[in-house]
Design a protein around this motif. Structure first.
Motif, PDB file in Angstrom:
ATOM      1  N   LYS A  55       9.369  -7.415  20.015  1.00 32.59           N
ATOM      2  CA  LYS A  55       9.551  -6.126  20.687  1.00 32.59           C
ATOM      3  C   LYS A  55       9.215  -6.264  22.162  1.00 32.59           C
ATOM      4  CE  LYS A  55      10.484  -2.843  17.640  1.00 32.59           C
ATOM      5  NZ  LYS A  55      11.640  -2.002  17.751  1.00 32.59           N
ATOM      6  N   LYS A  56      10.132  -5.816  23.008  1.00 31.76           N
ATOM      7  CA  LYS A  56       9.950  -5.891  24.455  1.00 31.76           C
ATOM      8  C   LYS A  56      10.404  -4.579  25.081  1.00 31.76           C
ATOM      9  CE  LYS A  56       8.686 -10.193  24.396  1.00 31.76           C
ATOM     10  NZ  LYS A  56       7.356 -10.602  24.718  1.00 31.76           N
ATOM     11  N   ALA A  57       9.999  -4.389  26.325  1.00 32.22           N
ATOM     12  CA  ALA A  57      10.454  -3.256  27.123  1.00 32.22           C
ATOM     13  C   ALA A  57      10.745  -3.789  28.508  1.00 32.22           C
ATOM     14  CB  ALA A  57       9.390  -2.165  27.173  1.00 32.22           C
ATOM     15  N   GLY A  58      11.557  -3.066  29.251  1.00 31.03           N
ATOM     16  CA  GLY A  58      11.852  -3.534  30.595  1.00 31.03           C
ATOM     17  C   GLY A  58      12.948  -2.725  31.250  1.00 31.03           C
ATOM     18  N   VAL A  59      13.453  -3.301  32.335  1.00 34.07           N
ATOM     19  CA  VAL A  59      14.504  -2.655  33.109  1.00 34.07           C
ATOM     20  C   VAL A  59      15.564  -3.696  33.458  1.00 34.07           C
ATOM     21  CG1 VAL A  59      15.067  -1.391  35.230  1.00 34.07           C
ATOM     22  CG2 VAL A  59      12.860  -1.031  34.117  1.00 34.07           C
ATOM     23  N   ALA A 104      16.616   1.423  31.595  1.00 36.11           N
ATOM     24  CA  ALA A 104      15.323   1.225  30.931  1.00 36.11           C
ATOM     25  C   ALA A 104      15.582   0.913  29.461  1.00 36.11           C
ATOM     26  CB  ALA A 104      14.458   2.471  31.073  1.00 36.11           C
ATOM     27  N   VAL A 105      15.003  -0.189  28.998  1.00 38.91           N
ATOM     28  CA  VAL A 105      15.250  -0.648  27.628  1.00 38.91           C
ATOM     29  C   VAL A 105      13.938  -0.871  26.883  1.00 38.91           C
ATOM     30  CG1 VAL A 105      17.482  -1.723  28.117  1.00 38.91           C
ATOM     31  CG2 VAL A 105      15.405  -3.050  28.423  1.00 38.91           C
ATOM     32  N   LYS A 106      14.011  -0.703  25.568  1.00 40.60           N
ATOM     33  CA  LYS A 106      12.869  -1.001  24.693  1.00 40.60           C
ATOM     34  C   LYS A 106      13.430  -1.336  23.325  1.00 40.60           C
ATOM     35  CE  LYS A 106       8.570   0.831  22.856  1.00 40.60           C
ATOM     36  NZ  LYS A 106       7.718   2.029  22.747  1.00 40.60           N
ATOM     37  N   GLY A 107      13.047  -2.525  22.819  1.00 41.52           N
ATOM     38  CA  GLY A 107      13.548  -2.922  21.510  1.00 41.52           C
ATOM     39  C   GLY A 107      13.417  -4.417  21.317  1.00 41.52           C
ATOM     40  N   ASN A 108      14.187  -4.929  20.384  1.00 39.05           N
ATOM     41  CA  ASN A 108      14.164  -6.355  20.092  1.00 39.05           C
ATOM     42  C   ASN A 108      14.668  -7.154  21.286  1.00 39.05           C
ATOM     43  OD1 ASN A 108      15.577  -8.922  19.074  1.00 39.05           O
ATOM     44  ND2 ASN A 108      14.238  -8.326  17.364  1.00 39.05           N
ATOM     45  N   ALA A 109      13.946  -8.210  21.630  1.00 37.98           N
ATOM     46  CA  ALA A 109      14.296  -9.029  22.798  1.00 37.98           C
ATOM     47  C   ALA A 109      15.725  -9.558  22.720  1.00 37.98           C
ATOM     48  CB  ALA A 109      13.305 -10.188  22.938  1.00 37.98           C
ATOM     49  N   LYS A 110      16.168  -9.958  21.553  1.00 38.94           N
ATOM     50  CA  LYS A 110      17.524 -10.496  21.402  1.00 38.94           C
ATOM     51  C   LYS A 110      18.577  -9.422  21.706  1.00 38.94           C
ATOM     52  CE  LYS A 110      16.175 -14.572  20.296  1.00 38.94           C
ATOM     53  NZ  LYS A 110      16.075 -15.534  21.371  1.00 38.94           N
ATOM     54  N   ASP A 111      18.304  -8.180  21.331  1.00 43.31           N
ATOM     55  CA  ASP A 111      19.236  -7.084  21.626  1.00 43.31           C
ATOM     56  C   ASP A 111      19.280  -6.801  23.124  1.00 43.31           C
ATOM     57  OD1 ASP A 111      19.832  -6.796  18.921  1.00 43.31           O
ATOM     58  OD2 ASP A 111      18.266  -5.290  18.614  1.00 43.31           O
ATOM     59  N   ILE A 112      18.115  -6.870  23.772  1.00 44.67           N
ATOM     60  CA  ILE A 112      18.055  -6.675  25.226  1.00 44.67           C
ATOM     61  C   ILE A 112      18.816  -7.793  25.929  1.00 44.67           C
ATOM     62  CG2 ILE A 112      16.524  -6.609  27.237  1.00 44.67           C
ATOM     63  CD1 ILE A 112      14.420  -5.272  25.363  1.00 44.67           C
ATOM     64  N   ALA A 116      22.053  -7.417  28.422  1.00 46.10           N
ATOM     65  CA  ALA A 116      22.031  -7.971  29.783  1.00 46.10           C
ATOM     66  C   ALA A 116      23.214  -8.905  30.004  1.00 46.10           C
ATOM     67  CB  ALA A 116      20.713  -8.711  30.023  1.00 46.10           C
ATOM     68  N   GLN A 117      23.499  -9.734  29.023  1.00 48.07           N
ATOM     69  CA  GLN A 117      24.616 -10.673  29.118  1.00 48.07           C
ATOM     70  C   GLN A 117      25.954  -9.928  29.153  1.00 48.07           C
ATOM     71  OE1 GLN A 117      24.272 -13.501  25.958  1.00 48.07           O
ATOM     72  NE2 GLN A 117      24.775 -15.198  27.281  1.00 48.07           N
TER      73      GLN A 117
END
Length: 135
Positions: A55-59, A104-112, A116-117
């Protein structure tokens, strides 16, 4: 001695002019060295982004040319497709042609990473920067 491989790269004239200006300002020995450093930074950022897990959050900050036909619809479709990890989107008009979006995102790192890609590879998207932290 490291073997060097020569490659050809095409640039829009205005981007090449900006690169040359920065090369002069910083004092790079050559355009090739500046491009090598830029590619090295890109590779490092991508490796860090793709090593994230859990689980990650970011921008995700994106700059794009809104005059590219169909791009805004594609970006909105991508954001709707990933609505499970998108908490908010801030849209800023930078000029008559360019827009900035902070997603702004929050969720599974692979989904983020996938989002992004998906954004970065769209024609007309000039850059995507990711700042990811633990959630």
């Amino acid at each position: 001695m490291t073997k060097i491989v020569r490659v050809g790269v095409t640039f829009p004239p205005e981007l090449l002019a900006e690169l040359d200006e920065i090369i002069d300002d910083i004092g790079y020995e050559s355009r090739s060295k500046a491009i090598q450093d830029a590619v090295s930074l890109f590779v490092t950022e991508q490796k860090v982004l793709h090593k994230q897990e859990g689980k990650k959050a970011g921008v995700l900050v994106m700059v794009y040319d809104h005059d590219v036909k169909g791009l805004e619809d594609e970006l909105v479709d991508s954001q709707h497709h990933h609505r499970g990890i998108i908490n908010s989107v801030l849209h800023v008009h930078l000029s008559d042609k360019e827009c900035l979006e902070a997603v702004a995102v929050k969720g599974n790192a692979k989904d983020i990473q996938k989002l992004a890609q998906e954004l970065a590879t769209r024609k007309g998207v000039k850059q995507v920067r990711s700042t990811i932290v633990s959630a």
